[in-house]
Design a protein around this motif. Structure first.
Motif, mmCIF file in Angstrom:
data_model
loop_
_atom_site.group_PDB
_atom_site.id
_atom_site.type_symbol
_atom_site.label_atom_id
_atom_site.label_comp_id
_atom_site.label_asym_id
_atom_site.label_seq_id
_atom_site.Cartn_x
_atom_site.Cartn_y
_atom_site.Cartn_z
ATOM 1 N N ASN A 132 0.934 -1.294 -0.031
ATOM 2 C CA ASN A 132 0.167 -0.114 0.090
ATOM 3 C C ASN A 132 0.926 1.312 -0.173
ATOM 4 O O ASN A 132 0.154 2.335 -0.607
ATOM 5 C CB ASN A 132 -1.225 -0.726 1.291
ATOM 6 N N ALA A 133 2.273 0.932 0.347
ATOM 7 C CA ALA A 133 3.089 2.642 0.514
ATOM 8 C C ALA A 133 4.225 2.253 -0.450
ATOM 9 O O ALA A 133 4.419 2.849 -1.228
ATOM 10 C CB ALA A 133 4.114 2.249 1.804
ATOM 11 N N LEU A 134 4.618 0.845 -0.825
ATOM 12 C CA LEU A 134 5.396 1.245 -2.249
ATOM 13 C C LEU A 134 4.625 0.192 -3.656
ATOM 14 O O LEU A 134 4.448 -1.000 -3.656
ATOM 15 C CB LEU A 134 6.311 -0.741 -1.776
ATOM 16 N N ILE A 135 4.509 1.602 -4.221
ATOM 17 C CA ILE A 135 3.051 1.523 -4.865
ATOM 18 C C ILE A 135 3.589 1.024 -6.557
ATOM 19 O O ILE A 135 3.408 1.412 -7.368
ATOM 20 C CB ILE A 135 2.943 2.910 -4.711
ATOM 21 N N HIS A 136 4.899 1.950 -6.761
ATOM 22 C CA HIS A 136 5.724 1.960 -8.230
ATOM 23 C C HIS A 136 6.180 0.559 -8.350
ATOM 24 O O HIS A 136 7.650 0.754 -8.401
ATOM 25 C CB HIS A 136 6.705 3.083 -8.225
ATOM 26 N N HIS A 137 5.974 0.287 -9.249
ATOM 27 C CA HIS A 137 6.490 -1.146 -9.199
ATOM 28 C C HIS A 137 6.808 -0.905 -10.732
ATOM 29 O O HIS A 137 8.382 -1.968 -11.032
ATOM 30 C CB HIS A 137 5.365 -2.259 -9.522
ATOM 31 N N HIS A 138 7.413 0.103 -11.659
ATOM 32 C CA HIS A 138 8.057 0.409 -12.895
ATOM 33 C C HIS A 138 8.262 1.384 -12.446
ATOM 34 O O HIS A 138 8.036 2.590 -13.282
ATOM 35 C CB HIS A 138 7.439 0.583 -13.937
ATOM 36 N N PRO A 139 9.058 2.527 -11.762
ATOM 37 C CA PRO A 139 9.670 3.785 -10.929
ATOM 38 C C PRO A 139 10.601 4.634 -12.430
ATOM 39 O O PRO A 139 10.752 3.486 -13.186
ATOM 40 C CB PRO A 139 10.581 3.582 -9.706
ATOM 41 N N HIS A 140 9.425 5.304 -12.433
ATOM 42 C CA HIS A 140 10.401 6.309 -13.677
ATOM 43 C C HIS A 140 11.402 7.467 -13.535
ATOM 44 O O HIS A 140 11.811 8.357 -14.243
ATOM 45 C CB HIS A 140 9.071 6.888 -14.405
ATOM 46 N N ASP A 141 11.020 7.436 -12.104
ATOM 47 C CA ASP A 141 12.487 8.638 -11.478
ATOM 48 C C ASP A 141 12.637 8.114 -10.112
ATOM 49 O O ASP A 141 12.706 7.132 -9.548
ATOM 50 C CB ASP A 141 11.225 10.372 -11.666
ATOM 51 N N GLU A 142 13.762 8.912 -8.692
ATOM 52 C CA GLU A 142 14.096 8.802 -8.175
ATOM 53 C C GLU A 142 13.460 8.443 -7.352
ATOM 54 O O GLU A 142 13.443 8.047 -5.507
ATOM 55 C CB GLU A 142 15.417 9.829 -7.994
#
Length: 469
Positions: free
Chosen positions: A322-332
């Motif tokens: 629920n907090a670690l929501i970015h599975h394919h991050p696009h920035d830092e």
């Protein structure tokens, strides 16, 4: 401190703050607090050279502020205390590298309570400079802020976090108000009004995680708490039951609270002593850290190379995604809330510091390819362990068919696996170097904070960190 508490919960908190003395701090709590204070100052330095630091300085310029009494760390300027608190709060939280509160109850979400230092320390430093407080006095104000913040976060119903409030922002406002109120020498009645003014400013939503608005929350909480104490000192009126009232903070923001988690608990024992505060070894969301600590251990012990890896499965309880929501991050900023990125970068680069959490790193082809090999899932074993832990279960499948297994409940820097003062000092020096602060200045800061209770004022300390680069 008084042994008996007034009838109202807000008044109990106010009485605790207003009547505290430096002698109330046990030696172990003082020692633990120094690590977080040093860590916070270093993070304000590194945060000053983040993109958000430049935008904060532009904002301060637009306000047309006259020179003030409080230092904006790394910026080479002094402004009014509330704005220094804002800037330094943003700086401390800019890289999501700051300390985190541990949960006590099993239904409280570990790592999603508060980042205690980001709102509390800037307020203590800013008002401490303004009033010429000693190091011992500033230290107490900081501890009072952390204690109030963490106990409020423990008391409010878990719905507060689960439905989207960012507790560093909401509870942190009370931290800053408490620290500022004590340094302004407000009595209990006036401190209660400061808390109430702070309560009406408590805000911050977790949907903004992975953006600059997350550190904005911490800065605004610190600024709002300082302003609340200042308005109360001027005679501004407010309720004396902002915490417990049917339309107060606990009910409005959480739908309820556990009074036993706060009444009679402030300073008994201090949060720094039990359950403790966790200091981060990596500039990412605290929920990634048990997995990162365990992944680094597995890489070392088994000599794992990135090219050997076929698949990685990472299992946690249901609150962590629920907090670690970015599975394919696009920035830092998104990468800081991506379990997949954190696993991938350790496998590829063998480290995960400020130099790895960059926009450019997220765009690397090898990073994207490794992220595709990582599955981040809910694991029933982690779920049963309780939300007060960050149980992380890792299974690495290698190309030769071997499966390497690891599990961890807590990461390096937690009370279960603490960083020493010297280890925190090394982290501070790295952050100071990132902001181009001279090594000699960094070493002196390490010494000053180590002996903070002996300092007659903050003058030398703040002069050393006033300008980097």
């Amino acid at each position: 401190m008084h042994d008996t508490a007034p009838a109202g919960l807000t008044n109990y908190v106010a009485e605790f703050v207003a009547t505290a003395t430096p002698e109330d701090l046990p030696a172990d709590v003082v020692a633990l607090g120094k690590k977080s204070i040093l860590d916070g100052i270093g993070l304000a330095l590194s945060g000053s050279v983040a993109q958000s630091g430049d935008l904060v300085r532009r904002h301060l310029d637009e306000l047309g502020l006259m020179p003030g009494a409080a230092t904006v760390i790394g910026a080479g300027r002094k402004v009014a205390p509330r704005f220094a608190a804002f800037a330094n709060g943003v700086g401390i939280h800019a890289d999501d590298y700051d300390d985190t509160q541990l949960a006590v109850a099993t239904d409280r979400v570990y790592g999603l309570l508060t980042h205690p230092t980001a709102p509390a320390l800037p307020a203590a430093l800013a008002i401490g400079e303004q009033v010429g407080a000693s190091g011992k006095q500033v230290m107490l104000a900081y501890h009072l802020g952390v204690e109030v913040e963490c106990k409020i976060a423990e008391a409010i119903a878990p719905r507060h976090y689960q439905t989207g409030f960012h507790a560093t922002a909401t509870c942190g406002t009370f931290a800053a108000a408490s620290a500022a109120a004590w340094l302004l020498r407000l009595d209990a009645k006036t401190t209660a009004r400061a808390l109430s003014i702070a309560g009406s400013q408590s805000a911050g939503l977790r949907e903004n995680f992975g953006t600059m608005t997350k550190p904005f929350h911490a800065g605004r909480a610190s600024e709002s708490g300082v302003a609340a104490a200042q308005f109360a000192a001027h005679g501004w009126t407010a309720t004396d039951k902002i915490l417990e009232a049917p339309r107060g903070f606990f009910q409005a923001a959480g739908g309820g609270y556990d009074e036993n988690a706060i009444r009679g608990r402030l300073g008994a024992s201090w949060t720094f002593a039990n359950p403790g505060i966790s200091i981060k070894p990596h500039p990412s969301g605290s929920l990634t850290h048990p997995g990162m600590t365990e992944m680094a251990r597995l890489i070392r012990e088994h000599g794992i190379k990135a090219g050997d890896v076929k698949h990685v499965r990472v299992g946690t309880n249901s609150n962590m995604p629920n907090a670690l929501i970015h599975h394919h991050p696009h920035d830092e900023l998104q990468a800081k809330f991506s379990m997949e990125f954190c696993m991938a970068i350790l496998l590829l680069d063998g480290k995960a510091g400020l130099g790895e959490f960059t926009d450019a790193t997220t765009q690397r082809d090898d990073v994207k390819a490794m992220i595709d090999k990582v599955d981040f899932v809910v694991d029933e074993r982690a779920e049963k362990a309780g939300y007060h832990k960050m149980t992380t279960i890792i299974d690495i499948t290698l190309n030769d068919g071997r499966v390497i297994h690891g599990e961890a409940d807590f990461g390096k820097g937690s009370p279960a696996n603490p960083m020493s003062y010297e280890e925190v000092a090394d982290k501070f020096r790295d952050n100071a170097a990132h902001a181009r602060l001279a090594r000699s200045a960094a070493d002196e800061v390490v010494s000053l904070v180590r002996d903070l209770e002996e300092q007659p004022s903050l003058e030398r300390l703040m002069a050393l960190v006033a300008k980097a680069g």
